[in-house]
Design a protein around this motif. Sequence first.
Motif, mmCIF file in Angstrom:
data_model
loop_
_atom_site.group_PDB
_atom_site.id
_atom_site.type_symbol
_atom_site.label_atom_id
_atom_site.label_comp_id
_atom_site.label_asym_id
_atom_site.label_seq_id
_atom_site.Cartn_x
_atom_site.Cartn_y
_atom_site.Cartn_z
ATOM 1 N N TRP A 107 -34.895 -46.650 -32.648
ATOM 2 C CA TRP A 107 -35.509 -47.575 -33.610
ATOM 3 C C TRP A 107 -36.733 -46.934 -34.263
ATOM 4 N N VAL A 108 -37.587 -46.337 -33.443
ATOM 5 C CA VAL A 108 -38.809 -45.700 -33.951
ATOM 6 C C VAL A 108 -38.456 -44.494 -34.820
ATOM 7 N N LYS A 109 -37.449 -43.744 -34.432
ATOM 8 C CA LYS A 109 -37.030 -42.585 -35.225
ATOM 9 C C LYS A 109 -36.559 -43.029 -36.605
ATOM 10 N N LEU A 110 -35.766 -44.088 -36.658
ATOM 11 C CA LEU A 110 -35.316 -44.634 -37.947
ATOM 12 C C LEU A 110 -36.493 -45.140 -38.767
ATOM 13 N N GLN A 111 -37.371 -45.858 -38.101
ATOM 14 C CA GLN A 111 -38.555 -46.391 -38.777
ATOM 15 C C GLN A 111 -39.361 -45.259 -39.414
ATOM 16 N N ASN A 112 -39.560 -44.198 -38.678
ATOM 17 C CA ASN A 112 -40.312 -43.058 -39.200
ATOM 18 C C ASN A 112 -39.594 -42.392 -40.367
#
Length: 144
Positions: A107-112
Amino acid sequence: MGDAKISDSKTPSLHPVYTVTNIQHKVKVLDGSKVTYSSWVKLFKLHAKGYDVLDHIEDTPPLAKNSSEYDSWTKIDAIFLHWIYGTLSDDLLVQVLENDTTARNAWVKLQNMFTNSKGSRAAALEHEFTNLKLSVCLSMDEYY
């Protein structure tokens, strides 16, 4: 007295995450053009909240490995991670897919990927806009 049902507190209930058979019926595939990141996030979070797994993508620490519920938590997290992977276009999936990760990490990777480039994208568009000349456009509509 009525027909009051007494629930057996010893019988474990099935977590709602196990009832989802096809995530794409609920959340469309994120491709960045037809389905934008912001709309995908809103739909995905709504779905996650309804199936009681929102804590897997929020900034909530995972259960400790010595917790009695750790095995159950990791299974649910793996299913939720599969939901994320199952709603990404092939191009995005290749960039996000990792071994031994969690739903939160993906999720954080996509957000970034989608939010870190906003500033540079805005600057590039502003530069393109200020340097646009009517003479290079085929019509006034294209210019506007």
